[in-house]
Design a protein around this motif. Sequence first.
Motif, PDB file in Angstrom:
ATOM      1  N   ALA A   1       0.823  -1.216   0.000  1.00 16.30           N
ATOM      2  CA  ALA A   1       0.000   0.000   0.000  1.00 16.30           C
ATOM      3  C   ALA A   1       0.856   1.264   0.000  1.00 16.30           C
ATOM      4  N   ARG A   2       2.099   1.152   0.485  1.00 18.37           N
ATOM      5  CA  ARG A   2       2.965   2.325   0.602  1.00 18.37           C
ATOM      6  C   ARG A   2       3.877   2.544  -0.592  1.00 18.37           C
ATOM      7  N   THR A   3       4.173   1.472  -1.334  1.00 15.38           N
ATOM      8  CA  THR A   3       5.067   1.620  -2.477  1.00 15.38           C
ATOM      9  C   THR A   3       4.701   0.631  -3.576  1.00 15.38           C
ATOM     10  N   GLY A   4       4.810   1.103  -4.803  1.00 17.85           N
ATOM     11  CA  GLY A   4       4.621   0.230  -5.947  1.00 17.85           C
ATOM     12  C   GLY A   4       5.920  -0.341  -6.462  1.00 17.85           C
ATOM     13  N   HIS A   5       7.004  -0.077  -5.750  1.00 18.57           N
ATOM     14  CA  HIS A   5       8.336  -0.539  -6.154  1.00 18.57           C
ATOM     15  C   HIS A   5       8.718  -1.794  -5.366  1.00 18.57           C
ATOM     16  N   PRO A   6       9.736  -2.528  -5.840  1.00 21.63           N
ATOM     17  CA  PRO A   6      10.139  -3.749  -5.136  1.00 21.63           C
ATOM     18  C   PRO A   6      10.619  -3.480  -3.711  1.00 21.63           C
ATOM     19  N   PHE A   7      10.360  -4.440  -2.839  1.00 21.16           N
ATOM     20  CA  PHE A   7      10.849  -4.405  -1.460  1.00 21.16           C
ATOM     21  C   PHE A   7      11.146  -5.835  -1.032  1.00 21.16           C
ATOM     22  N   ALA A   8      11.894  -5.979   0.068  1.00 18.46           N
ATOM     23  CA  ALA A   8      12.294  -7.307   0.546  1.00 18.46           C
ATOM     24  C   ALA A   8      11.829  -7.518   1.974  1.00 18.46           C
ATOM     25  N   ILE A   9      11.442  -8.760   2.286  1.00 20.75           N
ATOM     26  CA  ILE A   9      11.151  -9.188   3.653  1.00 20.75           C
ATOM     27  C   ILE A   9      12.222 -10.196   4.040  1.00 20.75           C
ATOM     28  N   ASN A  10      12.804 -10.002   5.220  1.00 24.73           N
ATOM     29  CA  ASN A  10      13.919 -10.837   5.660  1.00 24.73           C
ATOM     30  C   ASN A  10      13.515 -11.758   6.803  1.00 24.73           C
ATOM     31  N   LEU A  11      13.984 -13.015   6.737  1.00 22.24           N
ATOM     32  CA  LEU A  11      13.799 -13.980   7.811  1.00 22.24           C
ATOM     33  C   LEU A  11      15.132 -14.617   8.186  1.00 22.24           C
ATOM     34  N   TRP A  12      15.211 -15.096   9.424  1.00 19.55           N
ATOM     35  CA  TRP A  12      16.377 -15.835   9.891  1.00 19.55           C
ATOM     36  C   TRP A  12      16.129 -17.331   9.704  1.00 19.55           C
ATOM     37  N   VAL A  13      17.085 -18.022   9.106  1.00 16.83           N
ATOM     38  CA  VAL A  13      17.025 -19.477   9.023  1.00 16.83           C
ATOM     39  C   VAL A  13      17.474 -20.036  10.372  1.00 16.83           C
ATOM     40  N   PRO A  14      16.654 -20.855  11.029  1.00 13.59           N
ATOM     41  CA  PRO A  14      17.030 -21.350  12.355  1.00 13.59           C
ATOM     42  C   PRO A  14      18.231 -22.295  12.293  1.00 13.59           C
ATOM     43  N   HIS A  15      19.072 -22.237  13.322  1.00 13.53           N
ATOM     44  CA  HIS A  15      20.191 -23.166  13.446  1.00 13.53           C
ATOM     45  C   HIS A  15      19.706 -24.463  14.082  1.00 13.53           C
ATOM     46  N   GLN A  16      20.358 -25.559  13.728  1.00  9.97           N
ATOM     47  CA  GLN A  16      19.951 -26.861  14.252  1.00  9.97           C
ATOM     48  C   GLN A  16      20.038 -26.912  15.766  1.00  9.97           C
ATOM     49  N   ASP A  17      21.049 -26.242  16.342  1.00 10.62           N
ATOM     50  CA  ASP A  17      21.231 -26.332  17.792  1.00 10.62           C
ATOM     51  C   ASP A  17      20.187 -25.525  18.562  1.00 10.62           C
ATOM     52  N   GLU A  18      19.313 -24.805  17.844  1.00  8.35           N
ATOM     53  CA  GLU A  18      18.244 -24.054  18.497  1.00  8.35           C
ATOM     54  C   GLU A  18      16.942 -24.856  18.588  1.00  8.35           C
ATOM     55  N   ALA A  19      16.971 -26.064  18.082  1.00  6.97           N
ATOM     56  CA  ALA A  19      15.760 -26.881  18.049  1.00  6.97           C
ATOM     57  C   ALA A  19      15.638 -27.787  19.272  1.00  6.97           C
ATOM     58  N   GLY A  20      16.555 -27.668  20.222  1.00  9.46           N
ATOM     59  CA  GLY A  20      16.528 -28.525  21.398  1.00  9.46           C
ATOM     60  C   GLY A  20      15.388 -28.176  22.331  1.00  9.46           C
ATOM     61  N   PRO A  21      15.238 -28.957  23.418  1.00 13.45           N
ATOM     62  CA  PRO A  21      14.156 -28.704  24.389  1.00 13.45           C
ATOM     63  C   PRO A  21      14.280 -27.326  25.013  1.00 13.45           C
ATOM     64  N   TRP A  22      13.146 -26.677  25.238  1.00 10.57           N
ATOM     65  CA  TRP A  22      13.143 -25.359  25.871  1.00 10.57           C
ATOM     66  C   TRP A  22      13.517 -25.533  27.345  1.00 10.57           C
ATOM     67  N   PRO A  23      14.381 -24.675  27.901  1.00 10.03           N
ATOM     68  CA  PRO A  23      14.810 -24.844  29.293  1.00 10.03           C
ATOM     69  C   PRO A  23      13.651 -24.697  30.274  1.00 10.03           C
ATOM     70  N   ASP A  24      13.727 -25.463  31.370  1.00 17.56           N
ATOM     71  CA  ASP A  24      12.677 -25.374  32.378  1.00 17.56           C
ATOM     72  C   ASP A  24      12.986 -24.246  33.364  1.00 17.56           C
ATOM     73  N   ALA A  25      12.116 -24.066  34.340  1.00 15.83           N
ATOM     74  CA  ALA A  25      12.245 -22.953  35.276  1.00 15.83           C
ATOM     75  C   ALA A  25      13.553 -23.001  36.054  1.00 15.83           C
ATOM     76  N   ALA A  26      13.981 -24.203  36.439  1.00 16.23           N
ATOM     77  CA  ALA A  26      15.223 -24.325  37.195  1.00 16.23           C
ATOM     78  C   ALA A  26      16.422 -23.898  36.361  1.00 16.23           C
ATOM     79  N   GLU A  27      16.412 -24.244  35.089  1.00 12.21           N
ATOM     80  CA  GLU A  27      17.521 -23.851  34.205  1.00 12.21           C
ATOM     81  C   GLU A  27      17.530 -22.347  33.950  1.00 12.21           C
ATOM     82  N   LEU A  28      16.351 -21.758  33.865  1.00  9.96           N
ATOM     83  CA  LEU A  28      16.262 -20.330  33.571  1.00  9.96           C
ATOM     84  C   LEU A  28      16.565 -19.460  34.792  1.00  9.96           C
ATOM     85  N   ALA A  29      16.369 -19.990  35.983  1.00  5.32           N
ATOM     86  CA  ALA A  29      16.458 -19.176  37.202  1.00  5.32           C
ATOM     87  C   ALA A  29      17.754 -18.383  37.336  1.00  5.32           C
ATOM     88  N   PRO A  30      18.952 -18.986  37.168  1.00  2.90           N
ATOM     89  CA  PRO A  30      20.173 -18.183  37.336  1.00  2.90           C
ATOM     90  C   PRO A  30      20.320 -17.086  36.293  1.00  2.90           C
TER      91      PRO A  30
END
Length: 361
Positions: free
Chosen positions: A62-91
């Motif tokens: 709606a703001r421009t009739g010219h080309p523009f780009a949208i950027n995304l981050w490709v996730p790293h494999q080591d970021e797919a592990g289990p989310w830390p629990d409360a005890a891990e996050l506490a410190p």
Amino acid sequence: MSAGRLGDLLGIALPVVQGPFGGGLSSVALAAAVSEGGGLGSYGAHLLDPREITGLVGELRARTGHPFAINLWVPHQDEAGPWPDAAELAPHIRRLHPCYDELGLPAVAAEDITPGPDFDAQVDALLAAAPPVISFVMGLPPRRVMDEARRRGIAVIGTATTVDEAVALERAGVDAVVASGADAGGHRGAFLRPVRESLVGTFSLVPQVADAVSVPVIAAGGIADGRGMAAALTLGADAVQIGTAFLATRESGASEAHKRALGSLEARTTVLTRLFTGRTARGIVNRFVRDMAPYEETVPAYPVQSALMQSVRREAGAQGREDLSSLWAGQAAVLAGGARGARDYLSLLMDDFRARGGQGA
């Protein structure tokens, strides 16, 4: 002037790409202004959910009739592990209590720290919205994404921090490669080797990438004026990607504290740090970086540290607290000062480029 091979590919008039910023630093106004001025405006969408991405593409159309780009981050494999629990996050939460207190924020509760949007869902929404250009950092676009982008006529740009990454991106089918030197501000996108083994300066990286790939090359990192642009194109780049200087413009989403820091004497000193997000990024040294330096290697990886720091980053910017903000900046940040509009900066850049004898002017 002619935008050369990148202009032929994307339909832009100037060989200038606005660097995409995540974390709220991008704005529709900035991306649209750059595109309207003849460059390629960009928007960093890696923190947006699919519905927000759909709306974003509509807003930009709606703001421009010219080309523009949208950027995304490709996730790293080591970021797919289990989310830390409360005890891990506490410190990690306790370590940030002084920042929360200083900014008048409640301490983050472990249950509030959740993963960000799903990459596959983001990509599906982006492909369905079909912006003119999709750009990626941090890795290779998945094959299904490349196939669908090709089917829909969407150009794809990948980002490399080394020659090997550039070659891998070309083999993956991208239409152009950003050669992102270690001079660049913000997050480092190394994905084949660790960041510490991928810190090649822009003006060493660009000619090697230009020799190694056949697709257009976009030089990024440490470029803020016509001198840098002329040097990059002389070394074989087809265009330049400029981040920090556009971050300093009125339309960017950066806080006023961040914009003040860009172009200041303090911006002469930048550092690579994991402290704000858990991924290595270049920014201006401030009190937070100095005080937290002993924890540089022990803060949790992205996206956990990013989630822990989200309220601190946002509130520090709102309160004008340069000492606690993530002041992303490249090594040419001192050349990026001045409260200008994006179109004004783009005009000054091209005038300076022509004055330096830039080809195609």
